[in-house]
Design an enzyme around this catalytic site. Sequence first.
Site, short mmCIF file in Angstrom:
data_model
loop_
_atom_site.label_atom_id
_atom_site.label_comp_id
_atom_site.label_asym_id
_atom_site.label_seq_id
_atom_site.Cartn_x
_atom_site.Cartn_y
_atom_site.Cartn_z
CG ASP A 292 22.63 3.44 38.85
OD1 ASP A 292 22.19 2.41 38.30
OD2 ASP A 292 22.32 3.75 40.01
C1 BGC Z 1 20.21 1.11 40.59
C2 BGC Z 1 21.51 0.37 40.67
C3 BGC Z 1 21.39 -0.97 40.00
C4 BGC Z 1 20.93 -0.76 38.57
C5 BGC Z 1 20.79 -2.05 37.79
C6 BGC Z 1 19.66 1.15 39.19
O1 BGC Z 1 18.37 1.63 39.16
O2 BGC Z 1 20.39 2.41 41.08
O3 BGC Z 1 21.89 0.22 42.01
O4 BGC Z 1 22.60 -1.65 40.04
O5 BGC Z 1 19.67 -0.12 38.59
O6 BGC Z 1 19.73 -2.81 38.21
#
Ligand code: BGC
Length: 758
Positions: A292
């Site tokens: 993530d």
């Molecule tokens: C989130 C994810 C997301 C990623 C990309 C993160 O802050 O937890 O769910 O896919 O950002 O946008």
Amino acid sequence: MTKYFNKMESYKHALKYCLIFLILLPGACREKVVDNSPVDARVSQLLSRMTIDEKIGQMSQIDPSFAGGPEQLKKAVRDGRYGSILNLFGIEKVNEIQKIAVEESRLGIPLLIGRDVIHGYRTIFPIPLGMAASWNPEIVKKAYRISAIECSSQGIRWTFAPMIDITWDPRWGRIAEGCGEDPFLASTLAKAMVEGIQGDNLTDPTSVAACAKHYVGYGFSEAGRDYNTTYISEPVLRNVVLKPFKAAKDAGALTFMSGFNDLNGVPASGNEFTLRQILRSEWGFKGMVVSDWGSVTEMISHGFCANEKEAAFRALKAGVDMEMSSFTYAGNIKQLLKEGKIDQELIDQAVRNILTVKFKLGLFENPYVQPDAQKQILNPDFLEHARKVARESAVLMKNKEKALPLSPKIHSVAVIGPLADSPRDQMGTWCFDGQADNSVTPLTAIKEVLGADKVNFIKGLQYSRDINKAEFAKAISLAKQSDVILYFGGEEWILSGEGQSRGEINLPGAQDELINELSKLGKPLIVVVMAGRPLAIGNVLEKADAVIYGWHGGTMAGPALADLIFGKESPSGKLPVTFVKGSGQIPFYYYHNNTGRPASAKSWTPMDSIPVVNPQSSLGYKSFHLDYGFTPLLPFGFGLSYTTFKYADLKLSAMSMSASGSINVSASVTNTGEMDADEIIQLYIRDRVGSITRPVKELKGYKRISISQGKTVEVEFKLDAKDLEFFNGKENVIEPGEFDVWIGPSSVEGLHGEFTVQ
Ligand code: BGC
């Protein structure tokens, strides 16, 4: 002979120059565009030609806003420093950067373009928690197919969905993005979502790689505070939290995302137990794992790694193949290799996983967006489907004296509330690309049904948290002039989603006060709640005549709600999550264990009934709260209809089964009311005694069936012994003994039977 040697020499020279030419000629070593050899062989061949820098490049993903500018991004892509870009939009931009990767980088490896398409791209569907309330994998699959068609038309071939974190905590803002509390329901929907996103043929230009996230445990963030620590016992991890991920893997999800949370002391992005042992070894996952956003570097803040070098080491060792928007791999892998801390094979395996996804998607053959793809956006069929999904997601919670449906011939209605005409709010959280202009609000839809002159509209409160009562008098006066009051409230979209957790989950602002005022007028009061989480709406349920929970229903929420309000169709959604009376009851999920002292209506001593001086022993000593009691506001699986259903004749095909056998459980369900409608019929079991304590109920099957007025359907479920398996702390077991079984309309009602497992 000399001539021969001369000839050999000249051949050698020719060969040498040819090699030099091949190396120098940009693109001469590029992957052949049409090559039908199996993916593994193509990956191996390509891998064998990659430098260490190119490999690390594939393992790095960037958001363009971190690239230092457009030209820097292009140069980095040309140099093979990124394998994937997220959040790059626009067909021209995607094609331009892809062209650089394919035609100007040494090996011509296409980029994987990623984006969060969580519940729709431009056609926005209800938030996933809302979709889960439809208990309809078929329409959910189609919703995700549509999302994939729309986003791939803009060059996005990888979405960070489905989000399938089980949670027991409505304070957690990200509850909106998942499928609720139940592992069985969430697993069936996870499968549908993956199948919808990826389509039938991965190389089809509309197929998009799915990403099961957030692996794993993120939904158990303590106190529902986002990014917080999680402690999950291994039985709960395996019997609950991992289930939908296993379903996503089995459905063929090409990628997984490692979460932000630390799980039992080990951050999810450096967790060898969950990523290597469970995901790769036990389940045999062959796809790619992306971290993530920044979760690799966050292992430093977690206090799990001293610095970026250690973070890169831990993440790679655990099995994170690609790093999202942090650069510990780019900065440290070479050094780690040089120092012998990691071996080449670890890197190669990660790159192999990444390249495999690219080959499987056919990106080497078709790297560019088709120019006519744009036509797919907001197609009328897509909007019609969004309307259907929003309709099937809405849950009727109360309908006193058939306050609903309203006749379309009604003389006048007052439409009041901060969400009656709030196009952005109804789309909900996590819809980067949805546009409020495309939303059809309840106000617009109601005017469409009744004609604008019959609709008296005032917001009363400008937004959900508003406490300014200046418009109350006007709202009351409009309500008095109308036959019926329709109040649309809930939460603004910004109050749920990532980083948007709440401590109290009541209706925000002065909404309860406005509802209280409106309820005194002696007019039918219909409340529609549009929210990103299950709110504690005890007051609404008490004061309103009818309540529909519409979640954040997406682009077509307005027409969908109007369809229900005016009886074009009956509400049919059922709750995918327990609704609590207040935050103090959290966590409350229907499949809790029984405890040694389960409460009953008789044993509960409500706080107000305790005399001031009272012996302590009079309070019952059972598992309840003095103030809340022991039941939720509304149970899992609950939802009313405009019609009524009668359940009868529970039958079991046998009274016992072997540990490898199965039994069929059936019942008849009759539509005894006055309208054709869908009913969601649920099958629960209870394993009475286990080697570890077992939940009081567990969902093991469900069917959504349309039943015409007066008609009876026979519903049959096949229960395999395998469905009774659970992890007892040491191993997966199917234990002999006695079981209860129910078929019913919710987790608290149903026909009861029993059987044994030999
Ligand atoms: C989130 C994810 C997301 C990623 C990309 C993160 O802050 O937890 O769910 O896919 O950002 O946008």
